[in-house]
Design a protein around this motif. Structure first.
Motif, short mmCIF file in Angstrom:
data_model
loop_
_atom_site.label_atom_id
_atom_site.label_comp_id
_atom_site.label_asym_id
_atom_site.label_seq_id
_atom_site.Cartn_x
_atom_site.Cartn_y
_atom_site.Cartn_z
N HIS A 250 -21.08 17.44 -29.25
CA HIS A 250 -21.87 18.47 -29.90
C HIS A 250 -21.99 19.69 -29.00
N GLY A 251 -22.36 20.81 -29.61
CA GLY A 251 -22.58 22.06 -28.89
C GLY A 251 -22.06 23.23 -29.69
N MET B 72 -18.68 20.88 -24.78
CA MET B 72 -19.15 19.98 -25.82
C MET B 72 -19.53 18.65 -25.17
N THR B 73 -20.71 18.14 -25.47
CA THR B 73 -21.25 16.98 -24.79
C THR B 73 -21.88 16.01 -25.80
N PRO B 74 -22.22 14.80 -25.36
CA PRO B 74 -22.80 13.84 -26.29
C PRO B 74 -24.05 14.34 -27.02
N SER C 297 -24.25 23.02 -23.75
CA SER C 297 -23.54 24.19 -24.26
C SER C 297 -24.02 25.44 -23.53
N ILE C 298 -23.09 26.32 -23.19
CA ILE C 298 -23.45 27.50 -22.39
C ILE C 298 -24.47 28.39 -23.10
N VAL C 299 -24.49 28.33 -24.43
CA VAL C 299 -25.47 29.10 -25.19
C VAL C 299 -25.77 28.33 -26.47
N PRO C 300 -27.02 28.27 -26.90
CA PRO C 300 -27.34 27.58 -28.16
C PRO C 300 -26.89 28.39 -29.36
#
Length: 262
Positions: A5-6, A11-13, A18-21
């Protein structure tokens, strides 16, 4: 397989890295704008076809210093200000595309990575730099007042070289904040292909406009602007030959989505 996700990499679990929402993104800040004219034909060299220069005052440029606080819809960044506060400086010109008039950012420097990534998503050609601008004060002597006689400065450095110096002195209130950075933005979103000789993986022309806009009173005044040399910038091709005016105001805006034109 894992579901990652991200909004943007990484992208991570859980998506928190994420560098920015994801947008919408809310902005509140102080802006120092200096408008000037460059040499005839200067702006046209910065506009890719089929974008054309403005039909009136085509070589007018706005240089904008901004001291921002920003956040997503969660507002969590405001409780962790290192994630919300940043400064930037950007150069805006006016242009035409298919009969419509737009503003276009041709240079921009920021001092935080999340602002850099957010700008690339929007089509702003952001680079990292060191940006400083004088803050007004309401009490004490360690800053100018937002009143006639208040004196402000701004600077940009890239790769340890000072490339922009600005000075501004308030002379009185103003009914305008200038005319160059006053239209919907027209930007290019470009990302090269990983394969040699192939066309870009992304090559889009997009437009965007903020909403929920609020603004303070506007101050105008006398301005000075100088550009320094750099091996990684091309500011000499947009050097000022005539100052149009300087302006100070505080604003609040929200940005959500843009529109792909081509």
């Amino acid at each position: 397989m894992a579901e990652l996700h991200g909004f943007m990499p990484p992208m991570t679990p859980e998506g928190r890295a994420s560098i920015v929402p994801a947008p919408p993104w809310h902005y509140s800040g102080d802006l120092l704008t200096i408008e000037y004219r460059a040499r005839a034909g200067s702006v046209a060299r910065w506009l890719p076809g089929p974008i054309e220069p403005a039909d009136e005052d085509p070589d007018a440029v706005a240089l904008v210093f901004a001291d921002w606080q920003s956040c997503s819809d969660s507002f969590a960044e405001l409780e962790d200000p290192v994630r919300s506060q940043y400064k930037e400086c950007f150069m805006v010109v006016r242009c035409r595309y298919l009969g419509e008039r737009y503003s276009r950012c041709v240079n921009i420097w920021v001092d935080k990575d999340f602002a850099l990534a957010r700008g690339w998503h929007q089509g702003y050609p952001k680079k990292l730099g060191s940006i400083w601008m004088t803050r007004p004060v309401a009490y004490g002597k360690a800053g100018p007042r937002l009143a006639p006689g208040g004196r402000f400065g701004g600077s940009v450095a890239v790769m340890d070289r000072r490339i922009i110096d600005a000075r501004f002195t308030i002379t009185g209130p103003s009914g305008t904040n200038g005319f160059v950075n006053a239209l919907p933005m027209l930007h290019s979103r470009v990302f090269p292909s990983i394969e040699d000789g192939e066309p870009p993986s992304m090559d889009e022309l997009v437009t965007m406009k903020s909403y929920d806009w609020e603004g303070s009173e506007i101050w105008t005044g006398e301005a000075e602007l100088t550009f320094g040399d750099s091996p990684v910038e091309e500011l000499e091709s947009l050097a000022p030959i005539e100052i149009i005016g300087g302006y100070w105001r505080s604003v609040g805006v929200t940005w959500g989505i843009g529109t792909r034109l081509a």
